[in-house]
Scaffold this motif. Structure first.
Motif, PDB file in Angstrom:
ATOM      1  N   THR A   7       0.785  -1.216  -0.037  1.00  0.00           N
ATOM      2  CA  THR A   7      -0.187   0.033   0.021  1.00  0.00           C
ATOM      3  C   THR A   7       0.973   1.258  -0.040  1.00  0.00           C
ATOM      4  N   ALA A   8       0.397   2.195  -0.589  1.00  0.00           N
ATOM      5  CA  ALA A   8       1.208   3.549  -0.842  1.00  0.00           C
ATOM      6  C   ALA A   8       0.399   4.663  -0.249  1.00  0.00           C
ATOM      7  N   VAL A   9       0.637   5.385   0.777  1.00  0.00           N
ATOM      8  CA  VAL A   9      -0.281   6.576   1.434  1.00  0.00           C
ATOM      9  C   VAL A   9       0.204   7.715   0.691  1.00  0.00           C
ATOM     10  N   LEU A  10      -0.794   8.205  -0.126  1.00  0.00           N
ATOM     11  CA  LEU A  10      -0.510   9.219  -1.028  1.00  0.00           C
ATOM     12  C   LEU A  10      -0.961  10.684  -0.630  1.00  0.00           C
ATOM     13  N   PRO A  11      -0.249  11.766  -0.994  1.00  0.00           N
ATOM     14  CA  PRO A  11      -0.954  13.126  -0.610  1.00  0.00           C
ATOM     15  C   PRO A  11      -2.143  13.325  -1.213  1.00  0.00           C
ATOM     16  N   TRP A  12      -3.062  14.420  -0.809  1.00  0.00           N
ATOM     17  CA  TRP A  12      -4.185  14.416  -1.451  1.00  0.00           C
ATOM     18  C   TRP A  12      -3.985  15.335  -2.942  1.00  0.00           C
ATOM     19  N   TYR A  13      -3.018  15.790  -3.017  1.00  0.00           N
ATOM     20  CA  TYR A  13      -3.081  16.428  -4.402  1.00  0.00           C
ATOM     21  C   TYR A  13      -2.866  15.426  -5.491  1.00  0.00           C
ATOM     22  N   THR A  14      -2.411  14.227  -5.239  1.00  0.00           N
ATOM     23  CA  THR A  14      -2.119  13.215  -6.202  1.00  0.00           C
ATOM     24  C   THR A  14      -3.465  12.934  -6.806  1.00  0.00           C
ATOM     25  N   VAL A  15      -4.811  13.020  -6.230  1.00  0.00           N
ATOM     26  CA  VAL A  15      -5.764  12.761  -6.662  1.00  0.00           C
ATOM     27  C   VAL A  15      -6.167  13.216  -8.046  1.00  0.00           C
ATOM     28  N   GLU A  16      -5.723  14.602  -8.379  1.00  0.00           N
ATOM     29  CA  GLU A  16      -5.692  15.138  -9.686  1.00  0.00           C
ATOM     30  C   GLU A  16      -4.493  15.004 -10.501  1.00  0.00           C
ATOM     31  N   SER A  17      -3.438  15.236 -10.009  1.00  0.00           N
ATOM     32  CA  SER A  17      -2.159  15.253 -10.781  1.00  0.00           C
ATOM     33  C   SER A  17      -1.678  13.934 -11.140  1.00  0.00           C
ATOM     34  N   TRP A  18      -1.916  12.621 -10.314  1.00  0.00           N
ATOM     35  CA  TRP A  18      -1.622  11.495 -10.726  1.00  0.00           C
ATOM     36  C   TRP A  18      -3.089  10.683 -11.421  1.00  0.00           C
ATOM     37  N   GLY A  19      -4.208  11.369 -10.935  1.00  0.00           N
ATOM     38  CA  GLY A  19      -5.349  10.553 -11.514  1.00  0.00           C
ATOM     39  C   GLY A  19      -5.652   9.447 -10.696  1.00  0.00           C
ATOM     40  N   VAL A  20      -5.301   9.516  -9.309  1.00  0.00           N
ATOM     41  CA  VAL A  20      -5.748   8.289  -8.420  1.00  0.00           C
ATOM     42  C   VAL A  20      -6.905   8.476  -7.576  1.00  0.00           C
ATOM     43  N   GLU A  21      -7.142   7.519  -6.952  1.00  0.00           N
ATOM     44  CA  GLU A  21      -8.355   7.584  -5.894  1.00  0.00           C
ATOM     45  C   GLU A  21      -7.910   6.583  -4.713  1.00  0.00           C
ATOM     46  N   ALA A  22      -8.412   6.619  -3.758  1.00  0.00           N
ATOM     47  CA  ALA A  22      -8.672   5.782  -2.626  1.00  0.00           C
ATOM     48  C   ALA A  22      -9.116   4.440  -2.895  1.00  0.00           C
ATOM     49  N   GLY A  23      -8.171   3.360  -2.691  1.00  0.00           N
ATOM     50  CA  GLY A  23      -8.658   1.940  -2.997  1.00  0.00           C
ATOM     51  C   GLY A  23      -8.428   1.647  -4.420  1.00  0.00           C
ATOM     52  N   GLY A  24      -7.779   2.543  -5.081  1.00  0.00           N
ATOM     53  CA  GLY A  24      -7.273   1.980  -6.416  1.00  0.00           C
ATOM     54  C   GLY A  24      -6.083   1.698  -6.490  1.00  0.00           C
ATOM     55  N   GLU A  25      -5.325   1.899  -7.639  1.00  0.00           N
ATOM     56  CA  GLU A  25      -3.837   1.356  -7.807  1.00  0.00           C
ATOM     57  C   GLU A  25      -3.134   2.300  -8.328  1.00  0.00           C
ATOM     58  N   VAL A  26      -1.742   2.318  -8.074  1.00  0.00           N
ATOM     59  CA  VAL A  26      -0.719   3.143  -8.456  1.00  0.00           C
ATOM     60  C   VAL A  26       0.487   2.627  -8.910  1.00  0.00           C
ATOM     61  N   THR A  27       1.183   2.817 -10.031  1.00  0.00           N
ATOM     62  CA  THR A  27       2.329   2.271 -10.447  1.00  0.00           C
ATOM     63  C   THR A  27       3.540   3.008 -10.150  1.00  0.00           C
ATOM     64  N   LEU A  28       4.310   2.824  -9.400  1.00  0.00           N
ATOM     65  CA  LEU A  28       5.684   3.557  -9.013  1.00  0.00           C
ATOM     66  C   LEU A  28       6.899   2.845  -9.557  1.00  0.00           C
ATOM     67  N   THR A  29       7.883   3.519  -9.954  1.00  0.00           N
ATOM     68  CA  THR A  29       9.047   3.175 -10.691  1.00  0.00           C
ATOM     69  C   THR A  29      10.182   3.750  -9.905  1.00  0.00           C
ATOM     70  N   GLY A  30      11.211   2.681  -9.567  1.00  0.00           N
ATOM     71  CA  GLY A  30      12.652   3.117  -9.036  1.00  0.00           C
ATOM     72  C   GLY A  30      13.654   2.556  -9.834  1.00  0.00           C
ATOM     73  N   ASP A  31      14.773   2.858  -9.101  1.00  0.00           N
ATOM     74  CA  ASP A  31      16.019   2.108  -9.673  1.00  0.00           C
ATOM     75  C   ASP A  31      16.061   0.554  -9.332  1.00  0.00           C
ATOM     76  N   GLY A  32      15.115   0.256  -8.460  1.00  0.00           N
ATOM     77  CA  GLY A  32      15.166  -1.232  -8.036  1.00  0.00           C
ATOM     78  C   GLY A  32      14.027  -1.841  -8.936  1.00  0.00           C
ATOM     79  N   GLY A  33      13.311  -1.196  -9.736  1.00  0.00           N
ATOM     80  CA  GLY A  33      12.239  -1.719 -10.522  1.00  0.00           C
ATOM     81  C   GLY A  33      10.938  -1.185 -10.302  1.00  0.00           C
ATOM     82  N   THR A  34       9.777  -1.847 -10.641  1.00  0.00           N
ATOM     83  CA  THR A  34       8.429  -1.204 -10.716  1.00  0.00           C
ATOM     84  C   THR A  34       7.547  -2.057  -9.917  1.00  0.00           C
TER      85      THR A  34
END
Length: 819
Positions: free
Chosen positions: A583-610
């Motif tokens: 689970t990822a706890v996101l700031p509220w501003y990501t609802v619009e900027s990332w197009g996410v919502e509580a209970g949905g899914e978000v894909t994050l990427t880093g040097d270690g993978g996705t």
């Protein structure tokens, strides 16, 4: 009749003292409430929204885009004298004599003096680059040179030096202890990387109305993605955003001011009933010598009007004086000080009208009752009308008609969270309770009397008097019932309000102190132990930090936390839930900027993978992951942030300073944010305002005690022959005094218990109506205070019987029987 009125005032001046005192106290209560409400409002706006009170119009962006373009359009509007492009940024600063770097919030200083809102403790505001004014929280003095660090567009570190030319007094702003503040000219804040202005402050030309100018600017900037408000409207909005809703506390004050008016009216009516009962024969004699009933009634109302006006003037002065005293006592100690006294004209005129009209209305019924009796009949004793009389039935019907819709209105107010609906319901229902008290109180007193029969003859007689003259028993109990109900409602309401406010503050600021390293190399592993060793720190947890890429393609600074270790450190997880694995706890501003919502899914990427994680939303500025998830995405994550929980009762300011010293010694770039200081400051605001209300309600209890004394005095007058007969049958003076003492104790005890029950209900209903729509409601029952109210009220009723009992005992049996 004028001479009769003046003669009556002179002859009965002593008897009018009780009535005058009740009016003075009631009017003073109302005026002090309105004055303190206005003072609190103006002070809160001045402290929290200070930057807007100097502006006539404020323009804010609704899209987040800079307002450079809107500035020129606003400046062209007729009536605009100056436009301030308010820019802000942040820097890290090294202060001479203090360890570690500080995180400073930087604001630009307006070019036009009319738009400069900062109050200086010493020195001056900057007028050129290289100069800075700082808040007292920074700890710098005039003449100190600060070394600041900022980061360029490519992330390169840039340092500069500025000289402190002034210290700004932010006392009264609850956020002043959160971070240091710096104020520089616009050119300097731009050099430090500020973006375009997100806010414009406008000064109007002389003679231009702020509301009219706001309307003109709004028209000129139509469809440009801005909000246009007057400076006062923006200040109110800022205060509400910080404290929840400043109007809530003002409404609470006005609610109790309204109830105090009801108390005053009922007690004044009892007072005049006593006075006119004592003068029944005098008024009857006037009728016998030719005065008509209308003339007598007008003379009584004229006396009431003169008394009401004179007492109201005294009450207005007393109320303003009380408000000034409270403001002076609170002013230097409160985090939001009461600055001076703001006396609205409505408080003065309202106080005069309240006192005069209430006195006249309260005197009307006793005056009519006194003149309805035939002159010759009034010269001899009268028996009280039975409860089943036409008047008794009418009181029962009217009481039920008031209670039922009153309770319905209160229920509706709780359901929709609107105190303006509950207040009329409370007033109606309580008036109905007062009318029904004549039937409800005597049986309860009689039942209580049966419990004390073994105490002797006087106790048995006292219990019997309750059922033999229910009107008198109800009148005596009602005066104290009002005061106890009011006090209990406030005690329960204050406890629940404070508990709700504290829960809200804890949810808003779950961490007491946050330490951030701000170092690319991380922080020493031993720092956590050093922070835990600081006196006053109860628990601490370290958080890892690293960059991950979100759905928008930009890197985001993220924190990794171990939920098991962090849970004991946080005071609440209502607004800041801890992440679980996956689970990822996101700031509220990501609802619009990332197009996410509580209970949905978000894909994050880093040097270690996705990784694809489930979304939770919370009040956090950084993306919050579990330590394991962050390590999987960013293998090079390092310890950078610490959450600290302080011991209950610790000196937050001293502990935060000690933590800053330890962190600064280990990591020069470390910054310390004392969220506990802001929470404590806002908590103290609630305490101060509730203390004000509680103090005013203590005065209302005094009104109720005057009513108890008055009704007992009336009891002595009405029972003069009865007491004489008891003396003739063998009761001693001590037993007569004991009889009234037992009666007062029984009536006061029953009134206290019923008042506590009613007050608890009204208090909980009031809190639910005021705070029900503000978030989670916490109901609290202060059992110790409620028990103390019952004991004190019973003792007060017993004390109020002393003088009437002495008067009854002094009258000889022969004189009483001959009356």
């Amino acid at each position: 009749m004028f001479r009769v009125v003046t003669a009556g005032l002179r002859a009965h001046a002593a008897r009018l003292v009780a009535s005058t005192v009740a009016i003075v106290i009631a009017v003073g209560f109302v005026v002090a409430t309105l004055t303190l409400s206005e003072t609190t409002r103006s002070t809160m706006l001045e402290a929290v929204g200070a930057r807007y009170t100097s502006a006539d119009v404020v323009i804010t962006s609704t899209t987040g885009e800079p307002l450079d373009g809107a500035a020129s359009a606003a400046a062209a509007v007729p009536g605009v004298a100056a436009v301030d492009l308010a820019r802000s940024t942040s820097v890290q600063a090294l202060v001479p004599g203090r360890t570690g770097a500080q995180y400073l919030l930087v604001d630009s200083v307006a070019d036009d003096p009319a738009l400069r809102w900062q109050q200086l403790a010493e020195g001056a505001l900057p007028d050129r680059p290289g100069e800075v004014a700082v808040s007292e929280r920074v700890g710098a003095e005039v003449g100190d040179v600060l070394t600041t660090t900022t980061y360029g567009d490519q992330g390169q570190e840039e340092t500069s030096q500025v000289t402190v030319v002034g210290v700004v007094d932010l006392r009264g702003d609850p956020t002043a202890g959160l971070n240091g503040r710096a104020f520089v000219v616009g050119e300097q804040v731009e050099a430090w990387g500020a973006l375009g202005p997100a806010e414009l402050r406008i000064a109007a030309a002389a003679g231009t109305d702020a509301d009219a100018l706001a309307g003109a600017v709004r028209t000129a900037l139509d469809r440009q993605g801005v909000d246009v408000r007057t400076g006062e409207e923006q200040a109110v909005r800022e205060a509400e955003a910080l404290t929840g809703d400043a109007r809530v506390l003002t409404l609470m004050l006005l609610v109790f001011g309204t109830v105090a008016l009801l108390v005053a009216g009922l007690v004044i009516a009892n007072t005049f009933a006593v006075l006119l009962a004592q003068r029944t024969r005098e008024l009857a004699l006037l009728r016998c010598v030719g005065a008509t009933a209308r003339q007598v009634r007008r003379s009584v109302l004229a006396e009431a009007a003169v008394t009401g006006v004179a007492a109201s003037v005294l009450g207005v002065g007393a109320g303003i004086g009380l408000a000034a005293l409270v403001s002076a006592l609170v002013g230097t100690d409160s985090p939001v000080p009461l600055a001076g006294v703001s006396v609205p004209l409505s408080a003065v005129l309202g106080g005069l009208a309240v006192g005069t009209v209430t006195t006249l209305v309260a005197a009307l019924a006793p005056a009519r009752a006194a003149t309805r009796v035939a002159p010759l009949a009034a010269m001899r004793p009268l028996d009280a009308a039975p409860l089943r009389s036409r008047g008794g039935v009418l009181r029962l019907v009217v009481g039920l008609l008031l209670v039922v819709p009153g309770v319905a209105l209160m229920g509706l107010g709780v359901a929709i969270g609107d105190v303006l609906v509950s207040v009329p319901g409370g007033a109606l229902s309580f008036l109905g309770v007062v009318l029904l008290a004549q039937r409800a109180v005597p049986p309860v007193v009689a039942a209580a009397g049966r419990l004390v029969r073994s105490a002797g003859v006087t106790a048995r007689l006292a219990g019997g008097n309750a059922t033999r003259n229910p009107r008198r028993t109800a009148a005596t109990a009602t005066a104290l019932l009002i005061g106890v109900t009011l006090t209990s409602a406030m005690v329960v309401g204050a406890a629940s309000t404070r508990a709700t406010a504290q829960a809200g503050l804890v949810a808003q600021y779950p961490t007491d102190v946050v330490v951030t390293g701000n170092s690319e190399d991380g922080v020493p592993g031993s720092l956590l132990g050093r922070l835990q060793a600081v006196d006053g720190v109860q628990a601490a947890v370290a958080l890892d930090a690293g960059y991950v890429t979100g759905p928008d393609g930009y890197e985001t600074w993220s924190l990794g936390v171990d939920p098991a270790e962090a849970a004991p450190v946080l005071r609440s997880t209502d607004d800041l839930p801890l992440p679980v694995e996956g689970t990822a706890v996101l700031p509220w501003y990501t609802v619009e900027s990332w197009g996410v919502e509580a209970g949905g899914e978000v894909t994050l990427t880093g040097d270690g993978g996705t990784r694809t994680l489930t979304v939770a939303l919370g009040d956090t500025e950084q993306l919050l992951l579990t330590s394991a998830d962050l390590a999987a995405l960013a293998p090079d994550a390092f310890a950078d942030t610490f959450w600290l929980r302080l011991a209950d009762g610790a000196d937050t300011g001293a502990v935060v300073d000690a933590v800053a010293d330890v962190a600064g010694a280990a990591v020069p770039t470390a910054s310390v944010t004392g969220l506990a200081s802001e929470r404590a400051a806002l908590d103290e605001v609630v305490d101060v305002l509730l203390l004000i209300v509680t103090g005013l309600l203590g005065v209302a209890v005094l009104i109720a005690l005057i009513g108890v004394g008055n009704t007992l005095a009336l009891s002595v007058v009405e029972r003069r022959q009865e007491n004489g007969l008891l003396r003739a049958l063998g009761l001693t003076r001590g037993q007569v005094r004991g009889l009234l003492a037992w009666e007062a104790a029984l009536v006061a005890g029953v009134a206290a218990v019923l008042g506590v029950l009613l007050g608890t209900a009204y208090g909980l209903i009031g809190v639910a109506s005021v705070l029900g729509d503000q978030g989670e409601l916490v109901l609290s029952m202060p059992w110790v205070q409620v028990g103390a109210i019952v004991v004190v009220a019973t003792a007060a009723g017993l004390l109020a019987s002393v003088l009437p009992a002495r008067r009854a005992a002094r009258t000889s049996p022969v004189a009483a029987l001959a009356a």
